[in-house]
Scaffold this active site. Structure first.
Site, PDB file in Angstrom:
ATOM      1  N   CYS A   1       0.864  -1.185   0.000  1.00 28.67           N
ATOM      2  CA  CYS A   1       0.000   0.000   0.000  1.00 28.67           C
ATOM      3  C   CYS A   1       0.903   1.238   0.000  1.00 28.67           C
ATOM      4  O   CYS A   1       2.126   1.125   0.149  1.00 28.67           O
ATOM      5  CB  CYS A   1      -0.854   0.006   1.265  1.00 28.67           C
TER       6      CYS A   1
ATOM      7  N   SER B   1       1.589  -9.734  10.759  1.00 27.68           N
ATOM      8  CA  SER B   1       0.944  -8.645  10.025  1.00 27.68           C
ATOM      9  C   SER B   1      -0.574  -8.725  10.208  1.00 27.68           C
ATOM     10  O   SER B   1      -1.216  -9.660   9.747  1.00 27.68           O
ATOM     11  CB  SER B   1       1.310  -8.746   8.540  1.00 27.68           C
TER      12      SER B   1
ATOM     13  N   THR C   1      -6.471   0.637  11.850  1.00 26.65           N
ATOM     14  CA  THR C   1      -6.676   0.781  10.393  1.00 26.65           C
ATOM     15  C   THR C   1      -6.763  -0.544   9.638  1.00 26.65           C
ATOM     16  O   THR C   1      -7.182  -0.563   8.485  1.00 26.65           O
ATOM     17  CB  THR C   1      -5.504   1.578   9.760  1.00 26.65           C
TER      18      THR C   1
ATOM     19  N   HIS D   1       5.543  -4.976   8.797  1.00 19.04           N
ATOM     20  CA  HIS D   1       5.578  -6.339   9.343  1.00 19.04           C
ATOM     21  C   HIS D   1       5.851  -7.371   8.245  1.00 19.04           C
ATOM     22  O   HIS D   1       4.967  -8.141   7.879  1.00 19.04           O
ATOM     23  CB  HIS D   1       4.255  -6.645  10.053  1.00 19.04           C
TER      24      HIS D   1
ATOM     25  N   HIS E   1       3.573   1.890  11.715  1.00 15.69           N
ATOM     26  CA  HIS E   1       2.431   1.624  12.600  1.00 15.69           C
ATOM     27  C   HIS E   1       2.169   2.747  13.594  1.00 15.69           C
ATOM     28  O   HIS E   1       1.144   2.750  14.260  1.00 15.69           O
ATOM     29  CB  HIS E   1       2.679   0.304  13.336  1.00 15.69           C
TER      30      HIS E   1
ATOM     31  N   SER F   1       1.988  -5.338   3.439  1.00 14.47           N
ATOM     32  CA  SER F   1       3.429  -5.246   3.692  1.00 14.47           C
ATOM     33  C   SER F   1       4.219  -6.321   2.947  1.00 14.47           C
ATOM     34  O   SER F   1       5.420  -6.479   3.184  1.00 14.47           O
ATOM     35  CB  SER F   1       3.684  -5.364   5.204  1.00 14.47           C
TER      36      SER F   1
ATOM     37  N   GLU G   1       0.258  -0.503  16.484  1.00 15.45           N
ATOM     38  CA  GLU G   1      -0.593   0.630  16.109  1.00 15.45           C
ATOM     39  C   GLU G   1      -1.512   1.007  17.269  1.00 15.45           C
ATOM     40  O   GLU G   1      -1.751   2.195  17.535  1.00 15.45           O
ATOM     41  CB  GLU G   1      -1.424   0.288  14.860  1.00 15.45           C
TER      42      GLU G   1
ATOM     43  N   CYS H   1      -8.329   1.544   6.654  1.00  8.69           N
ATOM     44  CA  CYS H   1      -7.786   2.286   5.512  1.00  8.69           C
ATOM     45  C   CYS H   1      -8.236   1.690   4.173  1.00  8.69           C
ATOM     46  O   CYS H   1      -8.753   0.576   4.115  1.00  8.69           O
ATOM     47  CB  CYS H   1      -6.261   2.323   5.598  1.00  8.69           C
TER      48      CYS H   1
ATOM     49  N   HIS I   1      -0.952  -4.720  19.714  1.00  6.47           N
ATOM     50  CA  HIS I   1      -0.459  -4.393  18.366  1.00  6.47           C
ATOM     51  C   HIS I   1       0.179  -2.993  18.421  1.00  6.47           C
ATOM     52  O   HIS I   1      -0.368  -2.086  19.052  1.00  6.47           O
ATOM     53  CB  HIS I   1      -1.617  -4.430  17.360  1.00  6.47           C
TER      54      HIS I   1
HETATM   55  O1  0CN Z   1       1.718  -5.672   7.999  1.00  7.20           O
HETATM   56  P1  0CN Z   1       1.868  -4.253   8.314  1.00  7.20           P
HETATM   57  O2  0CN Z   1       3.263  -3.733   8.522  1.00  7.20           O
HETATM   58  O3  0CN Z   1       1.070  -3.839   9.614  1.00  7.20           O
HETATM   59  P2  0CN Z   1      -0.251  -4.415  10.315  1.00  7.20           P
HETATM   60  O4  0CN Z   1      -1.163  -4.932   9.298  1.00  7.20           O
HETATM   61  O5  0CN Z   1       0.206  -5.449  11.312  1.00  7.20           O
HETATM   62  O6  0CN Z   1      -0.803  -3.211  11.040  1.00  7.20           O
HETATM   63  O7  0CN Z   1       1.193  -3.450   7.121  1.00  7.20           O
HETATM   64  C1  0CN Z   1       1.263  -2.054   7.051  1.00  7.20           C
HETATM   65  C2  0CN Z   1       0.193  -1.461   7.811  1.00  7.20           C
HETATM   66  C3  0CN Z   1       0.262  -0.459   8.617  1.00  7.20           C
HETATM   67  C4  0CN Z   1       0.279   0.555   9.444  1.00  7.20           C
HETATM   68 FE1  SF4 Z   2      -0.952   0.759   4.492  1.00 10.92          FE
HETATM   69 FE2  SF4 Z   2      -3.324   1.249   5.473  1.00 10.92          FE
HETATM   70 FE3  SF4 Z   2      -1.316   0.612   7.128  1.00 10.92          FE
HETATM   71 FE4  SF4 Z   2      -1.338   2.969   5.874  1.00 10.92          FE
HETATM   72  S1  SF4 Z   2      -2.813   2.287   7.387  1.00 10.92           S
HETATM   73  S2  SF4 Z   2       0.394   1.569   6.064  1.00 10.92           S
HETATM   74  S3  SF4 Z   2      -2.303   2.486   3.900  1.00 10.92           S
HETATM   75  S4  SF4 Z   2      -2.240  -0.715   5.577  1.00 10.92           S
END
Ligand code: 0CN
Ligand code: SF4
Length: 318
Positions: free
Chosen positions: A18, A230, A172, A47, A81, A275, A133, A202, A131
């Site tokens: 993304c 992730s 998100t 992740h 995050h 990711s 985030e 998101c 988590h």
């Molecule tokens: O896999 P990601 O690093 O993170 P999560 O899905 O575990 O939150 O993907 C990017 C998303 C963000 C922020």
């Molecule tokens: Fe990607 Fe959504 Fe995470 Fe932003 S919030 S990094 S757009 S998955």
């Protein structure tokens, strides 16, 4: 002539990186280019073990907390995050050059929470405990200001200070369907509760889940390419199972595929978490092509054209 069994492969689109992940990885690459190795990164930048290993090989040093960073003029990059407010404060106190690669869509949730708090509302956060985030969002406000709810039962047990003065925000990367049930439960109990104009979930999470919903009911199996830590990737596997796919697996790369499970299938869906790099999708496709005669189709359910510029600290340097 080939004696390999035929396999129809449906590739989900959109899948994989993304805009927030591209920006975060680019931030580490750009910091390495400008400042030279090593640069420090607090938490896995995204992740994905393959991404992290690749950046480590280029000179990134990954730490979980700032106290692992020595006194240095090298930058410390915060992961996509997001981080609690105390982290940039600690960086300032230690004279650390911090680069914030928090996804702008996570920062948007941080600002929402802050705004509600300033307007006197108690904030409910829908998300998964522990988590990063969620830790980051909770850490935007003074301790105890945000209540985390993970289940409908948590919502039934909520004891807010003032039922008339509540707002919610969400992680998100949650399941769209679970979150809808949670928000419905919140609004049933607290009809005057305020929420985001649009979902905090998101666009990337939404689109990847939507694509899986289309494909999962019509394939024998579905592979999600992504790391087990992730959140958005784990949700894709869940969505596949709930949409009727009997065999859904989350795999980092080809060596993780349990080939016995896939021996009798005639159709396979493939997607990738936000990711997961496309090169790992290709690696897995190649591994299937060694065992099956593939007929590949892409099933596209949305167009994505989102782009986020690099963090300010790197734009100025450029
Ligand atoms: O896999 P990601 O690093 O993170 P999560 O899905 O575990 O939150 O993907 C990017 C998303 C963000 C922020
Ligand atoms: Fe990607 Fe959504 Fe995470 Fe932003 S919030 S990094 S757009 S998955």
């Amino acid at each position: 002539m080939t004696d390999k069994p035929k396999l129809r492969v449906l590739l989900c689109a959109p899948r994989g990186f993304c805009a927030g992940v591209v920006r975060a990885i680019d931030a580490v690459e750009e910091a390495l280019r400008i400042h030279g190795a090593p640069v420090y990164v607090r938490h896995e930048i995204v992740h994905n073990k393959y991404v992290v290993e690749g950046l480590r090989a280029k000179g990134a040093i990954f730490v979980e907390e700032l106290d692992e960073v020595p006194d240095t003029s090298k930058p410390v990059i915060f992961s996509a995050h997001g981080v609690p407010k105390a982290i940039p404060e600690e960086a300032v106190a230690r004279n650390i050059f911090a680069i914030d690669a928090t996804c702008p869509l996570v920062t948007k949730v941080h600002r929402e929470a802050e705004l509600h708090f300033r307007q006197g509302r108690q904030v409910i956060l829908v998300g998964h405990a522990g988590h990063p985030e969620v830790v980051g969002t909770i850490g935007q406000l003074p301790p105890g200001s945000i209540i985390l709810v993970q289940t409908v039962e948590d919502i039934e047990n909520l004891q807010p200070k003032d039922e008339e003065n509540l707002a919610y925000v969400t992680q998100t990367t949650l399941s769209i369907d679970d979150t809808r049930s949670m928000v419905d439960a919140l609004l049933r109990r607290f009809p005057r509760m305020i929420g985001p104009h649009r979902e905090d979930i998101c666009y990337a999470t939404t689109n990847r889940q939507e694509a899986v919903k289309h494909i999962a009911p019509v394939v024998d199996a579905l592979l999600v390419v992504g790391s087990s830590n992730s959140s958005n990737s784990q949700r894709l596997k869940e969505v596949a199972e709930r949409s009727g796919c009997k065999l859904a697996r989350l795999v980092l790369r080809a060596e993780d595929v349990d080939w016995d499970l896939f021996s009798g299938i005639t159709s396979l869906g493939i997607t990738a978490g936000a990711s997961a790099p496309e090169i790992l999708v290709e690696e897995i496709m190649d591994a299937f092509a060694e065992r099956f005669e593939l007929h590949v189709e892409t099933v596209s359910t949305a167009d994505e054209a989102v782009f986020f510029p690099l963090p300010r600290e790197l734009r100025q340097a450029v």
